[in-house]
Scaffold this motif. Structure first.
Motif, PDB file in Angstrom:
ATOM      1  N   MET A   1       0.830  -1.183   0.000  1.00 12.82           N
ATOM      2  CA  MET A   1       0.000   0.000   0.000  1.00 12.82           C
ATOM      3  C   MET A   1       0.874   1.246   0.000  1.00 12.82           C
ATOM      4  N   THR A   2       0.364   2.281  -0.600  1.00 16.01           N
ATOM      5  CA  THR A   2       1.071   3.544  -0.701  1.00 16.01           C
ATOM      6  C   THR A   2       0.772   4.401   0.521  1.00 16.01           C
ATOM      7  N   ALA A   3       1.716   5.254   0.867  1.00 12.53           N
ATOM      8  CA  ALA A   3       1.519   6.189   1.987  1.00 12.53           C
ATOM      9  C   ALA A   3       1.222   7.576   1.434  1.00 12.53           C
ATOM     10  N   TRP A   4       0.565   8.385   2.244  1.00  8.42           N
ATOM     11  CA  TRP A   4       0.330   9.779   1.887  1.00  8.42           C
ATOM     12  C   TRP A   4       1.656  10.538   1.958  1.00  8.42           C
ATOM     13  N   THR A   5       1.824  11.525   1.095  1.00  8.35           N
ATOM     14  CA  THR A   5       2.969  12.417   1.233  1.00  8.35           C
ATOM     15  C   THR A   5       2.640  13.423   2.326  1.00  8.35           C
ATOM     16  N   SER A   6       3.656  14.039   2.895  1.00  5.81           N
ATOM     17  CA  SER A   6       3.426  15.076   3.920  1.00  5.81           C
ATOM     18  C   SER A   6       2.609  16.219   3.349  1.00  5.81           C
ATOM     19  N   ASP A   7       2.889  16.588   2.108  1.00  7.91           N
ATOM     20  CA  ASP A   7       2.158  17.675   1.468  1.00  7.91           C
ATOM     21  C   ASP A   7       0.678  17.314   1.308  1.00  7.91           C
ATOM     22  N   ASP A   8       0.393  16.089   0.839  1.00 10.22           N
ATOM     23  CA  ASP A   8      -1.006  15.662   0.694  1.00 10.22           C
ATOM     24  C   ASP A   8      -1.720  15.674   2.042  1.00 10.22           C
ATOM     25  N   LEU A   9      -1.083  15.111   3.061  1.00 15.15           N
ATOM     26  CA  LEU A   9      -1.683  15.086   4.401  1.00 15.15           C
ATOM     27  C   LEU A   9      -2.007  16.488   4.894  1.00 15.15           C
ATOM     28  N   ASN A  10      -1.056  17.395   4.768  1.00 20.39           N
ATOM     29  CA  ASN A  10      -1.256  18.768   5.243  1.00 20.39           C
ATOM     30  C   ASN A  10      -2.361  19.472   4.475  1.00 20.39           C
ATOM     31  N   ARG A  11      -2.372  19.326   3.160  1.00 24.53           N
ATOM     32  CA  ARG A  11      -3.372  20.012   2.334  1.00 24.53           C
ATOM     33  C   ARG A  11      -4.782  19.500   2.617  1.00 24.53           C
ATOM     34  N   ILE A  12      -4.915  18.185   2.756  1.00 24.77           N
ATOM     35  CA  ILE A  12      -6.243  17.614   3.035  1.00 24.77           C
ATOM     36  C   ILE A  12      -6.672  17.945   4.465  1.00 24.77           C
ATOM     37  N   ALA A  13      -5.743  17.874   5.406  1.00 23.35           N
ATOM     38  CA  ALA A  13      -6.080  18.104   6.818  1.00 23.35           C
ATOM     39  C   ALA A  13      -6.579  19.517   7.082  1.00 23.35           C
ATOM     40  N   ILE A  14      -6.067  20.509   6.375  1.00 17.00           N
ATOM     41  CA  ILE A  14      -6.509  21.887   6.624  1.00 17.00           C
ATOM     42  C   ILE A  14      -7.782  22.246   5.858  1.00 17.00           C
ATOM     43  N   VAL A  37     -13.292  15.456   6.901  1.00 15.29           N
ATOM     44  CA  VAL A  37     -12.145  14.564   6.979  1.00 15.29           C
ATOM     45  C   VAL A  37     -11.243  15.017   8.119  1.00 15.29           C
ATOM     46  N   VAL A  38     -10.657  14.069   8.844  1.00 14.97           N
ATOM     47  CA  VAL A  38      -9.724  14.401   9.918  1.00 14.97           C
ATOM     48  C   VAL A  38      -8.441  13.604   9.746  1.00 14.97           C
ATOM     49  N   ARG A  39      -7.410  14.137  10.342  1.00 13.41           N
ATOM     50  CA  ARG A  39      -6.092  13.510  10.308  1.00 13.41           C
ATOM     51  C   ARG A  39      -5.718  13.012  11.697  1.00 13.41           C
ATOM     52  N   ASP A  40      -5.118  11.836  11.729  1.00 12.43           N
ATOM     53  CA  ASP A  40      -4.538  11.290  12.957  1.00 12.43           C
ATOM     54  C   ASP A  40      -3.160  10.767  12.567  1.00 12.43           C
ATOM     55  N   ASP A  43      -2.384   9.349   8.929  1.00 12.31           N
ATOM     56  CA  ASP A  43      -3.580   8.743   8.359  1.00 12.31           C
ATOM     57  C   ASP A  43      -4.726   9.741   8.289  1.00 12.31           C
ATOM     58  N   LEU A  44      -5.618   9.510   7.330  1.00 15.45           N
ATOM     59  CA  LEU A  44      -6.817  10.321   7.156  1.00 15.45           C
ATOM     60  C   LEU A  44      -8.044   9.436   7.349  1.00 15.45           C
ATOM     61  N   TYR A  45      -9.071  10.020   7.992  1.00 11.79           N
ATOM     62  CA  TYR A  45     -10.280   9.271   8.312  1.00 11.79           C
ATOM     63  C   TYR A  45     -11.521  10.072   7.968  1.00 11.79           C
ATOM     64  N   VAL A  46     -12.570   9.350   7.619  1.00  7.94           N
ATOM     65  CA  VAL A  46     -13.883   9.949   7.370  1.00  7.94           C
ATOM     66  C   VAL A  46     -14.936   9.117   8.094  1.00  7.94           C
ATOM     67  N   ARG A  47     -16.070   9.749   8.329  1.00  7.25           N
ATOM     68  CA  ARG A  47     -17.244   9.085   8.898  1.00  7.25           C
ATOM     69  C   ARG A  47     -18.478   9.606   8.185  1.00  7.25           C
ATOM     70  N   SER A  48     -19.541   8.853   8.299  1.00  7.57           N
ATOM     71  CA  SER A  48     -20.809   9.227   7.686  1.00  7.57           C
ATOM     72  C   SER A  48     -21.680   9.984   8.685  1.00  7.57           C
ATOM     73  N   PHE A  49     -22.037  11.210   8.371  1.00  8.89           N
ATOM     74  CA  PHE A  49     -22.919  12.024   9.214  1.00  8.89           C
ATOM     75  C   PHE A  49     -24.244  11.306   9.461  1.00  8.89           C
ATOM     76  N   THR A  97     -12.054  18.920  17.674  1.00 10.80           N
ATOM     77  CA  THR A  97     -11.071  19.999  17.540  1.00 10.80           C
ATOM     78  C   THR A  97     -11.234  20.737  16.216  1.00 10.80           C
ATOM     79  N   LYS A  98     -11.308  20.001  15.133  1.00 12.04           N
ATOM     80  CA  LYS A  98     -11.347  20.624  13.809  1.00 12.04           C
ATOM     81  C   LYS A  98     -12.692  21.277  13.509  1.00 12.04           C
ATOM     82  N   TYR A  99     -13.784  20.630  13.915  1.00 10.37           N
ATOM     83  CA  TYR A  99     -15.105  21.096  13.504  1.00 10.37           C
ATOM     84  C   TYR A  99     -15.964  21.635  14.648  1.00 10.37           C
ATOM     85  N   GLY A 100     -15.423  21.747  15.838  1.00 12.79           N
ATOM     86  CA  GLY A 100     -16.172  22.216  16.999  1.00 12.79           C
ATOM     87  C   GLY A 100     -16.857  23.546  16.786  1.00 12.79           C
TER      88      GLY A 100
END
Length: 123
Positions: A1-14, A37-40, A43-49, A97-100
């Motif tokens: 499996m491929t890993a996210w780049t630091s740039d991808d993680l940062n851009r998606i996380a913000i 979407v949130v970052r841990d 890794d990036l995670y999503v959930r269904s509202f 934290t992100k969406y409060g």
């Protein structure tokens, strides 16, 4: 499996939202829907509202593949169901934290939707 780049993680996380397009059984992508979407860590995670009733989530869970777009990042991804309580506790915190700023009416359903947690892995 491929890993996210630091740039991808940062851009998606913000980014506030991610466009999610899971792959249908017939091989076509569903129409993209905006989700949170949130970052841990790395890794990036999503959930269904809407919990397990969410249409995009049901399609993603069935196919485990799709496409995302967020923060200028455009990637095919694999969806991995995440049932680990420790990880879900951190994801709960990340959502608060992100969406409060949007308030409990929006954040609380995301916390309650732990059973829909999907990890996004780039392909």
């Amino acid at each position: 499996m491929t890993a996210w780049t630091s740039d991808d993680l940062n851009r998606i996380a913000i980014a506030d939202e991610l466009e999610m397009a899971p792959l249908r059984r017939n091989g076509t992508l569903r129409r993209p829907v905006p989700i949170w979407v949130v970052r841990d860590g790395d890794d990036l995670y999503v959930r269904s509202f809407r919990g397990t009733d969410g249409g995009w989530w049901r399609t993603a869970r069935a196919s485990h593949e799709g496409h995302i777009r967020s923060g200028g990042v455009d990637k095919d991804v694999t969806f991995v169901e995440m049932q680990d309580d420790g990880i879900n506790d951190r994801i709960d915190t990340a959502y608060r934290t992100k969406y409060g700023r949007f308030g409990g009416a929006y954040v609380d359903p995301m916390i309650a939707a732990r059973s829909t947690t999907l990890r996004l892995i780039p392909r």
